[in-house]
Design a protein around this motif. Structure first.
Motif, PDB file in Angstrom:
ATOM      1  N   TRP A 206      48.265  45.628  -0.359  1.00  0.00           N
ATOM      2  CA  TRP A 206      47.595  46.814  -0.898  1.00  0.00           C
ATOM      3  C   TRP A 206      46.117  46.549  -1.188  1.00  0.00           C
ATOM      4  O   TRP A 206      45.285  47.449  -1.062  1.00  0.00           O
ATOM      5  N   LYS A 207      45.770  45.322  -1.535  1.00  0.00           N
ATOM      6  CA  LYS A 207      44.354  44.989  -1.698  1.00  0.00           C
ATOM      7  C   LYS A 207      43.614  45.124  -0.369  1.00  0.00           C
ATOM      8  O   LYS A 207      42.501  45.667  -0.314  1.00  0.00           O
ATOM      9  N   ILE A 208      44.233  44.637   0.689  1.00  0.00           N
ATOM     10  CA  ILE A 208      43.632  44.773   2.015  1.00  0.00           C
ATOM     11  C   ILE A 208      43.464  46.249   2.362  1.00  0.00           C
ATOM     12  O   ILE A 208      42.426  46.676   2.882  1.00  0.00           O
ATOM     13  N   ALA A 209      44.501  47.052   2.057  1.00  0.00           N
ATOM     14  CA  ALA A 209      44.432  48.491   2.345  1.00  0.00           C
ATOM     15  C   ALA A 209      43.309  49.154   1.559  1.00  0.00           C
ATOM     16  O   ALA A 209      42.597  50.027   2.080  1.00  0.00           O
ATOM     17  N   ILE A 210      43.110  48.748   0.307  1.00  0.00           N
ATOM     18  CA  ILE A 210      42.069  49.341  -0.541  1.00  0.00           C
ATOM     19  C   ILE A 210      40.679  49.025   0.013  1.00  0.00           C
ATOM     20  O   ILE A 210      39.815  49.911   0.139  1.00  0.00           O
ATOM     21  N   TYR A 211      40.441  47.768   0.371  1.00  0.00           N
ATOM     22  CA  TYR A 211      39.138  47.391   0.927  1.00  0.00           C
ATOM     23  C   TYR A 211      38.907  48.069   2.275  1.00  0.00           C
ATOM     24  O   TYR A 211      37.787  48.497   2.591  1.00  0.00           O
ATOM     25  N   CYS A 212      39.973  48.160   3.081  1.00  0.00           N
ATOM     26  CA  CYS A 212      39.845  48.809   4.388  1.00  0.00           C
ATOM     27  C   CYS A 212      39.523  50.294   4.221  1.00  0.00           C
ATOM     28  O   CYS A 212      38.653  50.831   4.923  1.00  0.00           O
TER      29      CYS A 212
ATOM     30  N   LEU B  96      35.875  52.639   5.261  1.00  0.00           N
ATOM     31  CA  LEU B  96      35.686  53.882   6.022  1.00  0.00           C
ATOM     32  C   LEU B  96      34.531  54.695   5.444  1.00  0.00           C
ATOM     33  O   LEU B  96      33.805  55.367   6.193  1.00  0.00           O
ATOM     34  N   PHE B  97      34.349  54.635   4.140  1.00  0.00           N
ATOM     35  CA  PHE B  97      33.250  55.360   3.511  1.00  0.00           C
ATOM     36  C   PHE B  97      31.909  54.698   3.839  1.00  0.00           C
ATOM     37  O   PHE B  97      30.877  55.368   3.910  1.00  0.00           O
ATOM     38  N   ILE B  98      31.924  53.376   4.031  1.00  0.00           N
ATOM     39  CA  ILE B  98      30.707  52.694   4.476  1.00  0.00           C
ATOM     40  C   ILE B  98      30.321  53.203   5.862  1.00  0.00           C
ATOM     41  O   ILE B  98      29.150  53.489   6.140  1.00  0.00           O
TER      42      ILE B  98
ATOM     43  N   LEU C 246      36.815  48.338   9.700  1.00  0.00           N
ATOM     44  CA  LEU C 246      37.021  46.960  10.146  1.00  0.00           C
ATOM     45  C   LEU C 246      36.331  45.975   9.209  1.00  0.00           C
ATOM     46  O   LEU C 246      36.891  44.922   8.865  1.00  0.00           O
ATOM     47  N   MET C 247      35.121  46.310   8.770  1.00  0.00           N
ATOM     48  CA  MET C 247      34.417  45.459   7.818  1.00  0.00           C
ATOM     49  C   MET C 247      35.197  45.363   6.514  1.00  0.00           C
ATOM     50  O   MET C 247      35.330  44.278   5.932  1.00  0.00           O
ATOM     51  N   GLY C 248      35.722  46.505   6.058  1.00  0.00           N
ATOM     52  CA  GLY C 248      36.525  46.490   4.845  1.00  0.00           C
ATOM     53  C   GLY C 248      37.789  45.666   5.020  1.00  0.00           C
ATOM     54  O   GLY C 248      38.224  44.966   4.094  1.00  0.00           O
ATOM     55  N   LEU C 249      38.396  45.737   6.216  1.00  0.00           N
ATOM     56  CA  LEU C 249      39.586  44.940   6.503  1.00  0.00           C
ATOM     57  C   LEU C 249      39.291  43.450   6.389  1.00  0.00           C
ATOM     58  O   LEU C 249      40.075  42.695   5.796  1.00  0.00           O
ATOM     59  N   ILE C 250      38.161  43.038   6.937  1.00  0.00           N
ATOM     60  CA  ILE C 250      37.771  41.624   6.855  1.00  0.00           C
ATOM     61  C   ILE C 250      37.546  41.224   5.402  1.00  0.00           C
ATOM     62  O   ILE C 250      37.978  40.145   4.954  1.00  0.00           O
ATOM     63  N   ASN C 251      36.866  42.078   4.631  1.00  0.00           N
ATOM     64  CA  ASN C 251      36.671  41.792   3.204  1.00  0.00           C
ATOM     65  C   ASN C 251      38.013  41.657   2.494  1.00  0.00           C
ATOM     66  O   ASN C 251      38.210  40.751   1.681  1.00  0.00           O
TER      67      ASN C 251
END
Length: 333
Positions: free
Chosen positions: A228-234, A238-240, A119-124
């Motif tokens: 795809w940028k959103i997908a990459i950050y999201c 998950l690793f975070i 979720l944090m990655g999605l927001i980023n």
């Protein structure tokens, strides 16, 4: 009008071969550096070269390596993520909230904490791709938000997992009977293998390289770069979340102020491993080698009783050398 002659297939193949060879040479150089550093500390201290210390080095690589694997995708795509350290601390706190305060079972609480990182990655990703905020600023803001939320949700105090059976075994347990080889290392190897396959064999990996190499050309080819940028950050998020679970399971508690500084070590591991800060180049194998170099340095300097202040100086110099080497590679390319 003079027609532009397209490169012959054999020329294209030759260019790809040269690029592949250079990538392998960079990995070999990083691996050779790892062996040299390991040999130096082995001669410098009799306590360094032992199976117990080797296991300790692998164990300490888990958190940095997990964060670095996710960051590899972001950097290859031409971005950056400064929120991974405090984000990891927030995910660790959320793991404590889910398992101890909300009373969720282990099978639900752990995935929930990992998904919170997503979720944090999605927001980023939304901030970077849709709102067009520069990645440095967007993730710097998330770093501050995560740091504050970790303190607020934990009441600025550690959350202990004493009443959560099996949680610490996620990191410190041994799946292999009779062998002192922590589960955390096996999990790191498993996620590294998965990430390596996704980066080299999947659509996500191909688009990650493509966006980092030439975002404009990728968009003109009909690919929805923003999605795809959103997908990459999201995905990197998950690793975070996983790193938050691993570090809290290792400590037996969620420490809200744990994450500061981990972002620098993870990014350094990615760059040392040969991933270009300008995007378009990198590998999971190189990232793992870079993470091991960071862990060996930290471990060796501690065994030699080097003060923490000088350890930071040495790590900073290593980061500078890695970034300078990346610039040289970029000029040669």
């Amino acid at each position: 009008m003079t027609a532009v002659k397209a490169p012959a297939p054999e020329q294209q193949a030759g260019g790809g071969l040269v690029t592949a060879v250079k990538g392998r040479l960079q990995q070999l150089l990083a691996f050779a550096s790892l062996l040299v550093i390991y040999a130096f500390f082995s001669f410098a201290s009799p306590y360094f070269f032992s199976y117990g210390n080797f296991t300790a080095i692998l164990f300490s690589t888990v958190v940095i390596g997990t964060l670095a694997i996710g960051t590899t995708f972001v950097i290859i795509a031409g971005g950056i993520d400064l929120s991974i350290g405090t984000g990891m601390a927030l995910c660790a706190v959320m793991s404590g909230v889910f398992l101890t305060k909300l009373g969720l079972p282990l099978a639900l609480g752990v995935p929930a904490a990992i998904l919170f990182g997503g979720l944090m990655g999605l927001i980023n990703g939304i901030n970077v791709a849709l709102l067009k905020i520069p990645p440095f600023i967007a993730t710097l803001a998330m770093m501050l938000v995560a740091e504050g939320l970790a303190l607020v949700l934990s009441d600025s105090a550690p959350i202990y997992f004493n009443n959560v059976p099996g949680y610490t075994d996620i990191s410190t347990g041994n799946l292999i009977p009779g062998v002192e080889f922590p589960n955390a290392v096996l999990i790191l190897l498993a996620v590294a293998l998965m990430a390596g396959l996704l980066l080299t064999k999947s659509v996500l990996g191909r688009y990650t390289y493509s966006i980092g190499s030439n975002e404009e050309a990728t968009a003109l080819s009909g690919i929805d770069v923003r999605r795809w940028k959103i997908a990459i950050y999201c995905f990197a998020g998950l690793f975070i979340g996983l790193a938050g679970v691993m570090i809290s399971a290792r400590l037996g508690s969620a420490q809200p102020a744990t994450g500061m500084g981990y972002e620098l070590q993870a990014i350094a591991a990615v760059v040392i491993g040969g991933t270009s800060l300008s995007g378009g180049k990198g590998s999971i194998v190189g990232t793992l080698i870079g993470a091991l170099i960071i862990s060996v340095l930290n471990n060796g300097l501690q065994i030699m009783s080097i003060p923490q202040e000088w350890q930071n100086v040495i790590l900073g110099c290593v980061i500078l050398v890695a970034v300078y080497t990346d610039r040289i590679r970029k000029k040669e390319a």
